[in-house]
Design a protein around this motif. Sequence first.
Motif, mmCIF file in Angstrom:
data_model
loop_
_atom_site.group_PDB
_atom_site.id
_atom_site.type_symbol
_atom_site.label_atom_id
_atom_site.label_comp_id
_atom_site.label_asym_id
_atom_site.label_seq_id
_atom_site.Cartn_x
_atom_site.Cartn_y
_atom_site.Cartn_z
ATOM 1 N N VAL A 73 0.861 -1.178 0.000
ATOM 2 C CA VAL A 73 0.000 0.000 0.000
ATOM 3 C C VAL A 73 0.899 1.231 0.000
ATOM 4 C CG1 VAL A 73 -1.765 1.316 1.234
ATOM 5 C CG2 VAL A 73 -1.857 -1.191 1.218
ATOM 6 N N ASP A 74 0.736 2.061 -1.037
ATOM 7 C CA ASP A 74 1.498 3.299 -1.170
ATOM 8 C C ASP A 74 0.555 4.488 -1.121
ATOM 9 O OD1 ASP A 74 4.021 2.060 -1.587
ATOM 10 O OD2 ASP A 74 3.550 1.759 -3.703
ATOM 11 N N ALA A 75 1.050 5.617 -0.624
ATOM 12 C CA ALA A 75 0.287 6.866 -0.599
ATOM 13 C C ALA A 75 0.925 7.842 -1.578
ATOM 14 C CB ALA A 75 0.289 7.462 0.802
ATOM 15 N N TYR A 76 0.084 8.558 -2.322
ATOM 16 C CA TYR A 76 0.519 9.570 -3.275
ATOM 17 C C TYR A 76 -0.253 10.851 -2.996
ATOM 18 C CZ TYR A 76 1.795 5.278 -5.686
ATOM 19 O OH TYR A 76 2.291 4.053 -5.992
ATOM 20 N N ASP A 77 0.456 11.920 -2.652
ATOM 21 C CA ASP A 77 -0.202 13.217 -2.518
ATOM 22 C C ASP A 77 -0.277 13.823 -3.909
ATOM 23 O OD1 ASP A 77 -0.414 13.101 0.292
ATOM 24 O OD2 ASP A 77 1.650 13.795 0.514
ATOM 25 N N ASP A 78 -1.461 14.265 -4.303
ATOM 26 C CA ASP A 78 -1.617 14.876 -5.622
ATOM 27 C C ASP A 78 -0.775 16.152 -5.646
ATOM 28 O OD1 ASP A 78 -2.476 16.341 -7.903
ATOM 29 O OD2 ASP A 78 -4.396 15.290 -7.873
ATOM 30 N N PRO A 79 0.223 16.234 -6.546
ATOM 31 C CA PRO A 79 1.127 17.387 -6.544
ATOM 32 C C PRO A 79 0.455 18.698 -6.951
ATOM 33 C CG PRO A 79 1.594 15.990 -8.426
ATOM 34 C CD PRO A 79 0.580 15.265 -7.581
ATOM 35 N N LYS A 80 -0.685 18.628 -7.615
ATOM 36 C CA LYS A 80 -1.362 19.850 -8.060
ATOM 37 C C LYS A 80 -2.614 20.171 -7.258
ATOM 38 C CE LYS A 80 0.497 19.907 -12.683
ATOM 39 N NZ LYS A 80 0.201 19.947 -14.113
ATOM 40 N N VAL A 81 -2.985 19.272 -6.324
ATOM 41 C CA VAL A 81 -4.169 19.505 -5.490
ATOM 42 C C VAL A 81 -3.792 19.229 -4.036
ATOM 43 C CG1 VAL A 81 -6.607 18.983 -5.133
ATOM 44 C CG2 VAL A 81 -5.636 18.767 -7.426
ATOM 45 N N PRO A 82 -3.205 20.221 -3.361
ATOM 46 C CA PRO A 82 -2.879 20.028 -1.944
ATOM 47 C C PRO A 82 -4.125 19.655 -1.148
ATOM 48 C CG PRO A 82 -1.850 22.026 -2.788
ATOM 49 C CD PRO A 82 -2.786 21.526 -3.866
ATOM 50 N N GLY A 83 -3.967 18.686 -0.260
ATOM 51 C CA GLY A 83 -5.091 18.229 0.557
ATOM 52 C C GLY A 83 -5.721 16.944 0.065
ATOM 53 N N VAL A 84 -5.251 16.402 -1.075
ATOM 54 C CA VAL A 84 -5.778 15.126 -1.592
ATOM 55 C C VAL A 84 -4.651 14.098 -1.611
ATOM 56 C CG1 VAL A 84 -6.751 13.906 -3.574
ATOM 57 C CG2 VAL A 84 -7.581 16.187 -3.000
ATOM 58 N N THR A 85 -4.923 12.937 -1.006
ATOM 59 C CA THR A 85 -3.975 11.818 -1.000
ATOM 60 C C THR A 85 -4.677 10.589 -1.557
ATOM 61 O OG1 THR A 85 -2.866 12.697 0.958
ATOM 62 C CG2 THR A 85 -2.484 10.369 0.449
ATOM 63 N N CYS A 86 -3.975 9.864 -2.431
ATOM 64 C CA CYS A 86 -4.491 8.606 -2.980
ATOM 65 C C CYS A 86 -3.684 7.450 -2.406
ATOM 66 C CB CYS A 86 -4.373 8.596 -4.502
ATOM 67 S SG CYS A 86 -5.431 9.808 -5.305
ATOM 68 N N TYR A 87 -4.405 6.401 -2.029
ATOM 69 C CA TYR A 87 -3.785 5.177 -1.516
ATOM 70 C C TYR A 87 -4.002 4.098 -2.566
ATOM 71 C CZ TYR A 87 -3.764 7.772 2.805
ATOM 72 O OH TYR A 87 -3.553 8.744 3.749
ATOM 73 N N VAL A 88 -2.908 3.491 -3.005
ATOM 74 C CA VAL A 88 -2.975 2.452 -4.031
ATOM 75 C C VAL A 88 -2.417 1.171 -3.449
ATOM 76 C CG1 VAL A 88 -2.174 1.737 -6.321
ATOM 77 C CG2 VAL A 88 -2.730 4.140 -5.897
ATOM 78 N N SER A 89 -3.192 0.073 -3.549
ATOM 79 C CA SER A 89 -2.679 -1.238 -3.157
ATOM 80 C C SER A 89 -2.477 -2.047 -4.427
ATOM 81 C CB SER A 89 -3.641 -1.950 -2.202
ATOM 82 O OG SER A 89 -4.835 -2.289 -2.862
ATOM 83 N N ARG A 90 -1.358 -2.787 -4.444
ATOM 84 C CA ARG A 90 -1.046 -3.571 -5.640
ATOM 85 C C ARG A 90 -0.133 -4.721 -5.284
ATOM 86 N NH1 ARG A 90 3.996 -1.940 -7.707
ATOM 87 N NH2 ARG A 90 4.885 -0.221 -6.536
ATOM 88 N N ALA A 91 -0.128 -5.719 -6.154
ATOM 89 C CA ALA A 91 0.716 -6.895 -5.957
ATOM 90 C C ALA A 91 2.148 -6.571 -6.332
ATOM 91 C CB ALA A 91 0.203 -8.043 -6.813
ATOM 92 N N LYS A 92 3.078 -7.119 -5.588
ATOM 93 C CA LYS A 92 4.508 -6.976 -5.853
ATOM 94 C C LYS A 92 5.095 -8.376 -5.907
ATOM 95 C CE LYS A 92 7.747 -3.678 -5.540
ATOM 96 N NZ LYS A 92 8.210 -3.067 -6.701
ATOM 97 N N THR A 93 5.658 -8.757 -7.050
ATOM 98 C CA THR A 93 6.202 -10.094 -7.247
ATOM 99 C C THR A 93 7.535 -10.243 -6.535
ATOM 100 O OG1 THR A 93 5.119 -10.184 -9.397
ATOM 101 C CG2 THR A 93 6.863 -11.800 -8.997
ATOM 102 N N GLY A 94 7.696 -11.349 -5.832
ATOM 103 C CA GLY A 94 8.935 -11.616 -5.103
ATOM 104 C C GLY A 94 9.791 -12.640 -5.823
#
Length: 152
Positions: free
Chosen positions: A37-58
């Motif tokens: 799970v990673d968090a990304y703050d929208d660089p052009k919209v302060p105050g909005v954060t997106c959380y993305v979950s994804r598979a990571k191959t080992g």
Amino acid sequence: MACALLLGCGQALAEAQTIGSVDTVFKLLGPDHKIVVDAYDDPKVPGVTCYVSRAKTGGIKGGLGLAEDRSEASISCHATGSISIPAPLRQQEEVFTERTSLLFKRLRVVRMVDSTRNTLVYMTYSDRVIEGSPQNSVTAVPVPRSTPIPLK
């Protein structure tokens, strides 16, 4: 996971901050398969954060960066502060991109503006040079009516 730049355009994209992960498959050699799970703050919209979950191959390939991660991802974006829009936004714009294979596959997050509802819509999907995946996930962040969304 470093900040990526959109090739040719030079515009800054969101930088990922890993929030956590869970192992899904034990691998004797190399890292385990996991969901990150990673968090990304929208660089052009302060105050909005997106959380993305994804598979990571080992495994050995995953540890060396040679494995291709699966196309499935989930996204959830929220107002994590006071939303401000300091400059006009494009109707549709890529906010984040990251490689999920050595050469050909990328995870992407795109922001779209729903002007009628004064809402920002975020979609995540995976694409490939030859053939992308139709699997995607979408979320929306309503912006207070007192902050109209200016468009370019």
